[in-house]
Design an enzyme around this catalytic site. Sequence first.
Site, PDB file in Angstrom:
ATOM      1  CG  HIS A 118      -1.888   1.034   1.355  1.00 33.63           C
ATOM      2  ND1 HIS A 118      -1.971   1.883   2.436  1.00 33.63           N
ATOM      3  CD2 HIS A 118      -2.899   1.394   0.516  1.00 33.63           C
ATOM      4  CE1 HIS A 118      -2.976   2.717   2.274  1.00 33.63           C
ATOM      5  NE2 HIS A 118      -3.558   2.442   1.116  1.00 33.63           N
ATOM      6  CD  GLU A 171      -3.217   1.672  -3.070  1.00 34.54           C
ATOM      7  OE1 GLU A 171      -4.202   2.379  -3.362  1.00 34.54           O
ATOM      8  OE2 GLU A 171      -2.272   2.086  -2.369  1.00 34.54           O
ATOM      9  CG  ASP A 212      -3.548   6.355  -3.688  1.00 36.87           C
ATOM     10  OD1 ASP A 212      -4.613   5.733  -3.645  1.00 36.87           O
ATOM     11  OD2 ASP A 212      -2.633   6.211  -2.854  1.00 36.87           O
ATOM     12  CG  HIS A 269      -3.896   8.800  -0.437  1.00 34.86           C
ATOM     13  ND1 HIS A 269      -4.491   9.646   0.486  1.00 34.86           N
ATOM     14  CD2 HIS A 269      -4.736   7.747  -0.592  1.00 34.86           C
ATOM     15  CE1 HIS A 269      -5.636   9.118   0.868  1.00 34.86           C
ATOM     16  NE2 HIS A 269      -5.807   7.970   0.241  1.00 34.86           N
TER      17      HIS A 269
END
Length: 253
Positions: free
Chosen positions: A18, A45, A47, A60
């Site tokens: 993440h 992962e 963003d 993010h």
Amino acid sequence: MSTELPYFSPARPRVFAHRGLAVSAPENTLLAFQHALELGVDHIEIDVHASSDGHAIVAHDDDLRRVGGIDARVDALTARDLARLDLGAGQHVPTLAETLDAFPDARFNIDLKSAAAIAPTVAAIRAARAEQRVLLTSFSEQRRRAALRLLPEVATSASGPRFAAALLATVVRAGPVVRQALRGLHAVQIPERALGISTVTPARIAAFHAAGVEVHVWTVNEPADMARLLDRGIDGIVTDRADLALSVVADRA
């Protein structure tokens, strides 16, 4: 089925780092990704927002107060401005293009945070020929659909509305409705609870699997919770502690 896509070719269970492994590196940076990949993680992962000059930016938050200590929005700065920002450990805010280029074998789970990020994200993926190693998703079904219209061959997971429909259908055990809600998707990436409902009971996991999707749970950082969820049959763990998750998976193997 998801297993037919190259994105899902590594054996399960999957560990999704993440925002990379941000134990000794700032989150969503090349160093955080490198640390995770060096441990043996297959999936990262991330963003994505858009810069003011139309680049897909790996970040993010929509502003830089938390990670950069400055009161500025990502979409108010150019990619060059963001590259000059010192996040610590010699790291800057990277573009998606440089991230895909830096790690040509890594698989990326990309959460589209804004409509403006869609076109530059698609362009970066196309330029890197990374279609087979990315999954595109968003909490917004509108953003997810817009991206998939441009990249129909990539993997994708459920948006918030699509998953909510599937979850509510499991309450009344309406299998056909679950399958309809998840049609065309390859995964659900979900917290343990949503809408006041436990999302990962054995029966619900079985219903999602019957609909042809994998079940990935976020954000799981305690080894005991990782083991408990894997015992229930989930397919992937999204975690800030990829190092711990890999140990749990290795111990179980």
